[in-house]
Enzyme design. Structure first.
Site, PDB file in Angstrom:
ATOM      1  N   CYS A 153       0.630  -1.057  -0.028  1.00  0.00           N
ATOM      2  CA  CYS A 153      -0.086  -0.046  -0.259  1.00  0.00           C
ATOM      3  C   CYS A 153       0.868   1.155  -0.052  1.00  0.00           C
ATOM      4  O   CYS A 153       1.768   1.336   0.854  1.00  0.00           O
ATOM      5  CB  CYS A 153      -0.864  -0.038   1.265  1.00  0.00           C
ATOM      6  SG  CYS A 153      -2.087   1.400   1.277  1.00  0.00           S
ATOM      7  N   CYS A 159      -0.278   6.314   7.010  1.00  0.00           N
ATOM      8  CA  CYS A 159      -1.704   5.772   7.405  1.00  0.00           C
ATOM      9  C   CYS A 159      -1.720   5.092   8.779  1.00  0.00           C
ATOM     10  O   CYS A 159      -0.553   4.364   9.119  1.00  0.00           O
ATOM     11  CB  CYS A 159      -2.279   4.876   6.449  1.00  0.00           C
ATOM     12  SG  CYS A 159      -3.894   4.256   7.229  1.00  0.00           S
ATOM     13  N   CYS A 162      -2.433   0.517   9.085  1.00  0.00           N
ATOM     14  CA  CYS A 162      -1.755  -0.680   8.651  1.00  0.00           C
ATOM     15  C   CYS A 162      -0.311  -0.577   9.334  1.00  0.00           C
ATOM     16  O   CYS A 162       0.604  -0.139   8.294  1.00  0.00           O
ATOM     17  CB  CYS A 162      -1.662  -1.251   7.289  1.00  0.00           C
ATOM     18  SG  CYS A 162      -3.372  -1.679   6.738  1.00  0.00           S
ATOM     19  N   CYS A 261      -8.316   1.743  -0.651  1.00  0.00           N
ATOM     20  CA  CYS A 261      -7.722   0.861   0.867  1.00  0.00           C
ATOM     21  C   CYS A 261      -7.529  -0.585   0.289  1.00  0.00           C
ATOM     22  O   CYS A 261      -8.502  -1.105   0.066  1.00  0.00           O
ATOM     23  CB  CYS A 261      -8.469   1.336   1.901  1.00  0.00           C
ATOM     24  SG  CYS A 261      -8.214   0.261   3.337  1.00  0.00           S
ATOM     25  N   GLN A 390     -19.272  -8.070  13.159  1.00  0.00           N
ATOM     26  CA  GLN A 390     -18.012  -8.349  13.000  1.00  0.00           C
ATOM     27  C   GLN A 390     -17.294  -7.593  11.637  1.00  0.00           C
ATOM     28  O   GLN A 390     -17.664  -7.965  10.484  1.00  0.00           O
ATOM     29  CB  GLN A 390     -17.832  -9.646  13.396  1.00  0.00           C
ATOM     30  CG  GLN A 390     -17.769 -10.254  14.495  1.00  0.00           C
ATOM     31  CD  GLN A 390     -16.727  -9.807  15.347  1.00  0.00           C
ATOM     32  OE1 GLN A 390     -15.806  -9.308  15.188  1.00  0.00           O
ATOM     33  NE2 GLN A 390     -16.931 -10.105  16.758  1.00  0.00           N
ATOM     34  N   PHE A 421     -22.768  -8.124  27.012  1.00  0.00           N
ATOM     35  CA  PHE A 421     -22.112  -7.013  26.014  1.00  0.00           C
ATOM     36  C   PHE A 421     -22.595  -7.849  24.438  1.00  0.00           C
ATOM     37  O   PHE A 421     -21.782  -7.844  23.493  1.00  0.00           O
ATOM     38  CB  PHE A 421     -20.823  -6.796  26.055  1.00  0.00           C
ATOM     39  CG  PHE A 421     -20.399  -6.202  27.131  1.00  0.00           C
ATOM     40  CD1 PHE A 421     -20.406  -4.934  27.500  1.00  0.00           C
ATOM     41  CD2 PHE A 421     -19.854  -7.004  28.231  1.00  0.00           C
ATOM     42  CE1 PHE A 421     -20.105  -4.258  28.892  1.00  0.00           C
ATOM     43  CE2 PHE A 421     -19.478  -6.573  29.675  1.00  0.00           C
ATOM     44  CZ  PHE A 421     -19.475  -5.158  29.835  1.00  0.00           C
ATOM     45  N   GLU A 442     -27.127  -5.448  26.589  1.00  0.00           N
ATOM     46  CA  GLU A 442     -26.345  -4.374  25.568  1.00  0.00           C
ATOM     47  C   GLU A 442     -27.048  -3.028  25.983  1.00  0.00           C
ATOM     48  O   GLU A 442     -28.043  -2.779  26.017  1.00  0.00           O
ATOM     49  CB  GLU A 442     -26.423  -4.690  23.937  1.00  0.00           C
ATOM     50  CG  GLU A 442     -26.053  -3.655  23.224  1.00  0.00           C
ATOM     51  CD  GLU A 442     -24.406  -3.400  23.182  1.00  0.00           C
ATOM     52  OE1 GLU A 442     -23.839  -2.351  23.403  1.00  0.00           O
ATOM     53  OE2 GLU A 442     -23.765  -4.604  23.544  1.00  0.00           O
ATOM     54  N   CYS A 532     -10.922  -7.808  22.976  1.00  0.00           N
ATOM     55  CA  CYS A 532     -10.256  -7.428  21.839  1.00  0.00           C
ATOM     56  C   CYS A 532      -8.935  -6.500  22.602  1.00  0.00           C
ATOM     57  O   CYS A 532      -8.243  -5.856  21.765  1.00  0.00           O
ATOM     58  CB  CYS A 532     -11.156  -6.562  21.002  1.00  0.00           C
ATOM     59  SG  CYS A 532     -11.664  -5.126  21.730  1.00  0.00           S
TER      60      CYS A 532
END
Length: 587
Positions: A153, A159, A162, A261, A390, A421, A442, A532
């Site tokens: 890229c 950016c 990444c 992108c 997702q 959640f 949630e 995460c």
């Protein structure tokens, strides 16, 4: 403890890196506490509002300062690098958010550098000191990092997305897996000396597709185009200053112009290119929103990719976020991009606030339908402009299969599932076919609405979704879902409102202490915790398994497995699936 323990977790495990087979001398010199420099300081939301914990961290910080002062007096070089000072550094590992961990050679003082990669030797300029570590900006690379590859890229050097595109994918996986391991040991307080640790820590699951895997990208319109240093001398006037792309790292008001992108689908790139080709044309009278003067029309461009359930072909939703509702201004863009076969929905979210959010107060359909669909684990999901789904659909299939395996549902329809959640209910709905009933909670009303719609779409009647803030639960929360149908031990019998299965996907700051206390009181036989954020994940595992001594809270779970999953190649993000089982005996 998490605040002072996180950076040591990101230090390299040299036995996993072929080019280093020795222990650095500075690790032998530094007191134990000095090695616990906190990456968590980079993100204030790693800690919750806990005065006792803050007091403990302050005591540790004071001790660290005393140790640093001692080292400073015994060294000819200042232990604390000064702002503006240049240093020759070697990046040793990657930390949370992809920052490189380095040490000052003479003292071992920790410095963090964005875009520094393992093995890279470079000159860095100190920009600021944050307590027990400093931040530096890379000025010049002396020798490149290990496993160097060419980033495909053109925007990769600038950016903020990444950051590791020029690091081989095998090295990215190695760094992520090691980061999770070290955080689990030093923040989660799990010993790697015990035999079962090797069976608990699973190898990271790679992503089969490293590019074009995102089904959602959000771009910003800006009145100030960000340029790299080599182009700063070029004069820009009028519409040339306008940009459509991604915010330049560290700037809320400058946008890096992006024509394509490599993380999004090819049809999405076709839409982006079509809009870039004409939106600056003065005849259309389209202006980007100015975040300083709060003027202008175009705020964001959101592109979402789904699949037609019947044909399996890609379908695209385009969402323009604007400061007001003026469909006549968007008409030329709508006509241009609706000619692209994959575009089946063009939406307009109107956001009149001065904030930077892409969620509108009002929503209008400019072309086609208001939702697109996607298939996941055999179910169909309708996705609206502001739905949570997702982002990597293909890898989500892998993630959800791993969650289902950890849940260990018998499949006889006898077990209750509590889905905390729950978002739009994707996980709960994929598991409902093997459970007696699913109860999801949630805080976002729109997500709950989507969950209800998706349950109806898939003819799932044994799922209940409730809107509520899990960070503000009270003593009555346990009354909102039923008792278990089978009491399997005296311990569970003491817990009146226990449930048979539970999995948790908290937001990035982790679970609130109120929820931790509730879970420890609830004593569900099994918890599947998906996170995460490996730093807060390790902290919450510590609370659930070992308790919180300062609050006289005892842990009552045993960590059975921890599975890292790479959901987003070339980025610092890591997903972890943790299986916890109730310890016996547990009072």
């Amino acid at each position: 403890m998490a605040m002072e323990a996180a950076i040591v977790a990101t230090m390299p495990a040299f036995k996993h890196i072929k080019r280093i087979t020795f222990t650095p001398p500075f690790l032998l010199k530094l007191p134990k506490l000095q090695r616990f420099h906190s990456l968590a300081c980079l993100s204030p939301n790693l800690t919750q509002e806990d005065p006792q914990q803050q007091r403990l961290e302050q005591e540790q910080q004071n001790q660290l300062t005393n140790n640093n002062t001692t080292s400073k007096s015994s060294s000819s070089t200042s232990y604390f690098p000064k702002r503006g000072q240049t240093l020759e550094l070697v990046c040793e590992s990657l930390a949370f958010k992809g920052k490189g961990v380095c040490k000052v050679a003479e003292t071992g003082f920790v410095v963090m550098c964005d875009r520094a990669l393992p093995g890279e030797r470079f000159i860095g300029r100190v920009t600021r000191r944050k307590g027990s570590y400093a931040e530096v900006t890379k000025v010049e690379t002396i020798t490149p990092h290990w496993d160097l590859v060419d980033a495909p890229c053109e925007y990769a050097p600038y950016c903020g997305g990444c950051k590791t595109q020029n690091l081989s994918y095998e090295s990215q996986l190695r760094a992520k897996e090691q980061q999770v391991r070290e955080l689990t040991i030093h923040v989660g307080n799990f010993s790697d000396k015990v035999p079962e640790f090797c069976s608990i820590m699973k190898p990271i699951v790679p992503c089969d597709i490293q590019f074009h895997y995102r089904n959602k990208m959000e771009f910003s319109f800006g009145s100030k185009k960000w340029l790299p240093k080599e182009l700063l001398g070029e004069k820009q006037v009028g519409n040339e200053k306008y940009a459509l792309g991604l915010h330049a790292p560290g700037f809320f008001d400058k946008v890096l112009n992006v024509d394509k992108c490599l993380l999004q689908s090819e049809p999405a790139n076709m839409v982006l290119a079509a809009i870039q080709d004409c939106w600056r044309d003065s005849q259309f009278d389209l202006t980007p929103y100015d975040v300083h003067f709060h003027t202008g029309f175009l705020k964001h461009l959101m592109l979402r990719t789904g699949r037609n359930v019947e044909t399996g072909l890609l379908e695209l939703m385009v969402n323009f976020v604007t400061s007001s509702y003026k469909p006549e201004l968007l008409k030329p863009l709508v006509e241009k991009i609706s000619a692209i076969p994959e575009v089946v929905s063009i939406m307009n979210n109107v956001n009149t606030s001065v904030g930077n959010t892409s969620v509108g107060e009002e929503e209008y359909t400019l072309y086609g339908k208001s939702t697109i669909t996607e298939m996941l684990r055999g179910l169909t999901f309708q996705i609206s402009a502001n739905s949570f789904f997702q982002t990597n659909t293909r890898q989500a299939e892998v993630l959800y299969k791993l969650i289902e395996d950890c849940a260990g549902l018998r499949g006889d329809g006898s077990q209750i599932v509590l889905d905390l959640f729950c978002g739009t209910g994707t996980i709960g709905l994929t598991l409902a076919r093997r459970a007696k009933h699913v109860y999801g909670y949630e805080v976002v009303p729109q997500a709950i609405s989507d969950a209800h719609r998706n349950a109806k779409l898939n003819r799932i009647s044994n799922a209940t979704f409730v809107q509520g803030d899990l960070n503000k639960i009270d003593e009555s929360f346990g009354n909102n879902f039923p008792k278990p149908d089978i009491v399997i031990s005296v311990i569970l019998q003491k817990c009146i409102y226990s449930c048979r299965q539970m999995w948790i996907i908290p937001n990035r700051p982790g679970m609130h202490m109120k929820l931790i206390k509730f879970l420890l009181k609830l004593k569900a036989p099994r918890i599947v915790y998906v996170s995460c954020n490996p730093a807060t994940c390790a902290r919450d595992l510590d609370y659930l398994c070992h308790g919180v001594k300062e609050k006289n809270i005892e842990g009552c779970y045993k960590l059975k497995s921890l599975q890292p999953v790479d959901m987003f190649p070339h980025t610092p993000h890591i997903e972890c699936i943790c299986l916890l089982e109730l310890s016996e005996p547990c009072s």
